[in-house]
Scaffold this motif. Structure first.
Motif, PDB file in Angstrom:
ATOM      1  N   GLN A   1       1.449  10.438   8.120  1.00 22.28           N
ATOM      2  CA  GLN A   1       0.413   9.988   9.047  1.00 22.28           C
ATOM      3  C   GLN A   1       0.097   8.501   8.864  1.00 22.28           C
ATOM      4  OE1 GLN A   1      -0.916  12.031  11.453  1.00 22.28           O
ATOM      5  NE2 GLN A   1       0.652  13.435  10.713  1.00 22.28           N
ATOM      6  N   ARG A   2       0.061   8.068   7.610  1.00 22.24           N
ATOM      7  CA  ARG A   2      -0.363   6.694   7.307  1.00 22.24           C
ATOM      8  C   ARG A   2       0.717   5.644   7.549  1.00 22.24           C
ATOM      9  NH1 ARG A   2      -2.968   6.982   1.428  1.00 22.24           N
ATOM     10  NH2 ARG A   2      -3.130   4.729   1.771  1.00 22.24           N
ATOM     11  N   PHE A   3       1.977   6.003   7.350  1.00 19.85           N
ATOM     12  CA  PHE A   3       3.075   5.031   7.423  1.00 19.85           C
ATOM     13  C   PHE A   3       4.200   5.541   8.335  1.00 19.85           C
ATOM     14  CE2 PHE A   3       1.270   5.281   3.098  1.00 19.85           C
ATOM     15  CZ  PHE A   3       0.586   4.073   3.064  1.00 19.85           C
ATOM     16  N   PRO A   4       3.895   5.903   9.566  1.00 17.74           N
ATOM     17  CA  PRO A   4       4.884   6.582  10.405  1.00 17.74           C
ATOM     18  C   PRO A   4       6.126   5.751  10.746  1.00 17.74           C
ATOM     19  CG  PRO A   4       2.993   5.937  11.711  1.00 17.74           C
ATOM     20  CD  PRO A   4       2.639   5.675  10.270  1.00 17.74           C
ATOM     21  N   LYS A   5       6.041   4.450  10.665  1.00 15.91           N
ATOM     22  CA  LYS A   5       7.175   3.602  11.050  1.00 15.91           C
ATOM     23  C   LYS A   5       8.039   3.177   9.874  1.00 15.91           C
ATOM     24  CE  LYS A   5       4.839   1.871  15.123  1.00 15.91           C
ATOM     25  NZ  LYS A   5       4.300   0.735  15.836  1.00 15.91           N
ATOM     26  N   ASN A   6       7.605   3.472   8.666  1.00 20.07           N
ATOM     27  CA  ASN A   6       8.334   3.033   7.478  1.00 20.07           C
ATOM     28  C   ASN A   6       9.302   4.140   7.031  1.00 20.07           C
ATOM     29  OD1 ASN A   6       9.217   2.074   5.002  1.00 20.07           O
ATOM     30  ND2 ASN A   6       7.229   1.215   4.454  1.00 20.07           N
ATOM     31  N   LYS A   7      10.452   4.201   7.697  1.00 17.60           N
ATOM     32  CA  LYS A   7      11.414   5.284   7.453  1.00 17.60           C
ATOM     33  C   LYS A   7      11.963   5.278   6.023  1.00 17.60           C
ATOM     34  CE  LYS A   7      11.089   6.883  11.584  1.00 17.60           C
ATOM     35  NZ  LYS A   7      10.127   7.944  11.786  1.00 17.60           N
ATOM     36  N   ALA A   8      12.188   4.085   5.469  1.00 15.39           N
ATOM     37  CA  ALA A   8      12.701   4.018   4.092  1.00 15.39           C
ATOM     38  C   ALA A   8      11.700   4.626   3.118  1.00 15.39           C
ATOM     39  CB  ALA A   8      13.020   2.573   3.717  1.00 15.39           C
ATOM     40  N   LEU A   9      10.443   4.312   3.288  1.00 14.46           N
ATOM     41  CA  LEU A   9       9.404   4.858   2.423  1.00 14.46           C
ATOM     42  C   LEU A   9       9.251   6.363   2.647  1.00 14.46           C
ATOM     43  CD1 LEU A   9       7.079   4.300   0.407  1.00 14.46           C
ATOM     44  CD2 LEU A   9       5.606   3.978   2.406  1.00 14.46           C
ATOM     45  N   LEU A  10       9.216   6.766   3.902  1.00 13.59           N
ATOM     46  CA  LEU A  10       9.041   8.188   4.207  1.00 13.59           C
ATOM     47  C   LEU A  10      10.192   9.031   3.688  1.00 13.59           C
ATOM     48  CD1 LEU A  10       7.510   8.111   7.797  1.00 13.59           C
ATOM     49  CD2 LEU A  10       6.344   8.445   5.615  1.00 13.59           C
ATOM     50  N   SER A  11      11.396   8.470   3.692  1.00  8.83           N
ATOM     51  CA  SER A  11      12.529   9.243   3.170  1.00  8.83           C
ATOM     52  C   SER A  11      12.331   9.543   1.685  1.00  8.83           C
ATOM     53  CB  SER A  11      13.854   8.525   3.423  1.00  8.83           C
ATOM     54  OG  SER A  11      13.983   7.372   2.621  1.00  8.83           O
TER      55      SER A  11
ATOM     56  N   GLU B   1       0.826  -1.200   0.000  1.00 13.20           N
ATOM     57  CA  GLU B   1       0.000   0.000   0.000  1.00 13.20           C
ATOM     58  C   GLU B   1       0.863   1.254   0.000  1.00 13.20           C
ATOM     59  OE1 GLU B   1      -3.036   2.291   3.066  1.00 13.20           O
ATOM     60  OE2 GLU B   1      -2.725   0.141   3.311  1.00 13.20           O
ATOM     61  N   GLY B   2       1.917   1.246   0.817  1.00 14.17           N
ATOM     62  CA  GLY B   2       2.831   2.387   0.878  1.00 14.17           C
ATOM     63  C   GLY B   2       3.561   2.610  -0.435  1.00 14.17           C
ATOM     64  N   GLU B   3       4.030   1.533  -1.036  1.00 14.57           N
ATOM     65  CA  GLU B   3       4.750   1.651  -2.312  1.00 14.57           C
ATOM     66  C   GLU B   3       3.826   2.145  -3.421  1.00 14.57           C
ATOM     67  OE1 GLU B   3       7.965   1.555  -3.114  1.00 14.57           O
ATOM     68  OE2 GLU B   3       8.452   1.202  -1.019  1.00 14.57           O
ATOM     69  N   THR B   4       2.594   1.660  -3.418  1.00 13.94           N
ATOM     70  CA  THR B   4       1.622   2.118  -4.414  1.00 13.94           C
ATOM     71  C   THR B   4       1.353   3.608  -4.247  1.00 13.94           C
ATOM     72  OG1 THR B   4       0.598  -0.068  -4.533  1.00 13.94           O
ATOM     73  CG2 THR B   4      -0.740   1.793  -5.276  1.00 13.94           C
ATOM     74  N   PHE B   5       1.191   4.035  -3.010  1.00 17.60           N
ATOM     75  CA  PHE B   5       0.946   5.451  -2.728  1.00 17.60           C
ATOM     76  C   PHE B   5       2.156   6.293  -3.141  1.00 17.60           C
ATOM     77  CE2 PHE B   5       0.065   8.963   0.446  1.00 17.60           C
ATOM     78  CZ  PHE B   5      -1.064   9.415  -0.191  1.00 17.60           C
ATOM     79  N   TYR B   6       3.356   5.777  -2.890  1.00 19.71           N
ATOM     80  CA  TYR B   6       4.568   6.494  -3.318  1.00 19.71           C
ATOM     81  C   TYR B   6       4.611   6.606  -4.842  1.00 19.71           C
ATOM     82  CZ  TYR B   6       9.271   7.708  -4.546  1.00 19.71           C
ATOM     83  OH  TYR B   6      10.342   8.342  -5.114  1.00 19.71           O
ATOM     84  N   ASN B   7       4.289   5.516  -5.536  1.00 21.74           N
ATOM     85  CA  ASN B   7       4.303   5.552  -7.004  1.00 21.74           C
ATOM     86  C   ASN B   7       3.330   6.593  -7.534  1.00 21.74           C
ATOM     87  OD1 ASN B   7       6.299   3.598  -7.231  1.00 21.74           O
ATOM     88  ND2 ASN B   7       4.837   1.912  -7.325  1.00 21.74           N
ATOM     89  N   GLU B   8       2.191   6.730  -6.865  1.00 21.05           N
ATOM     90  CA  GLU B   8       1.241   7.774  -7.258  1.00 21.05           C
ATOM     91  C   GLU B   8       1.868   9.158  -7.066  1.00 21.05           C
ATOM     92  OE1 GLU B   8      -2.321   7.275  -4.964  1.00 21.05           O
ATOM     93  OE2 GLU B   8      -2.648   5.233  -5.717  1.00 21.05           O
TER      94      GLU B   8
END
Length: 102
Positions: free
Chosen positions: A42-52, A13-20
């Motif tokens: 807000q949605r992925f607060p623990k996923n530091k790699a994605l948030l970066s 879900e996070g990767e899909t949102f990032y791709n968008e």
């Protein structure tokens, strides 16, 4: 068994949102990228790699909307928040390119 499946689904879900958000960036929809980054925090607060990755795109988007001073500030804050990683290396390279050689 469902625990790992849910973790994988959340990651997807996070990767899909990032791709968008990345597609929005490529379409020069910079304000949308910033909004999606705020949502991702807000949605992925623990996923530091994605948030970066989100925050890097948001920093560049801010620079596109405003100016190079904003970009420099956002990149500096990004590097302080995420001192290690591939995206950080890109941010450092970009920041070095923005700073005049003395």
């Amino acid at each position: 068994p469902n625990y790992y499946k849910k973790i994988q689904e959340r990651q997807n879900e996070g990767e899909t949102f990032y791709n968008e958000a990345f597609n929005d960036f490529q379409a020069k929809q910079y304000a949308t990228v910033i909004t999606k980054t705020e949502s991702a925090l807000q949605r992925f607060p623990k996923n530091k790699a994605l948030l970066s990755k989100f925050e890097y795109l948001a920093a560049i988007s801010s620079g596109k909307i405003y100016n190079n001073d904003t970009l420099k500030n956002k990149l500096t804050l990004f590097i302080a928040k995420y001192p290690e990683g591939k995206v950080t290396d890109l941010a450092k390279t970009m920041l070095n390119g923005l700073n005049p050689i003395v």
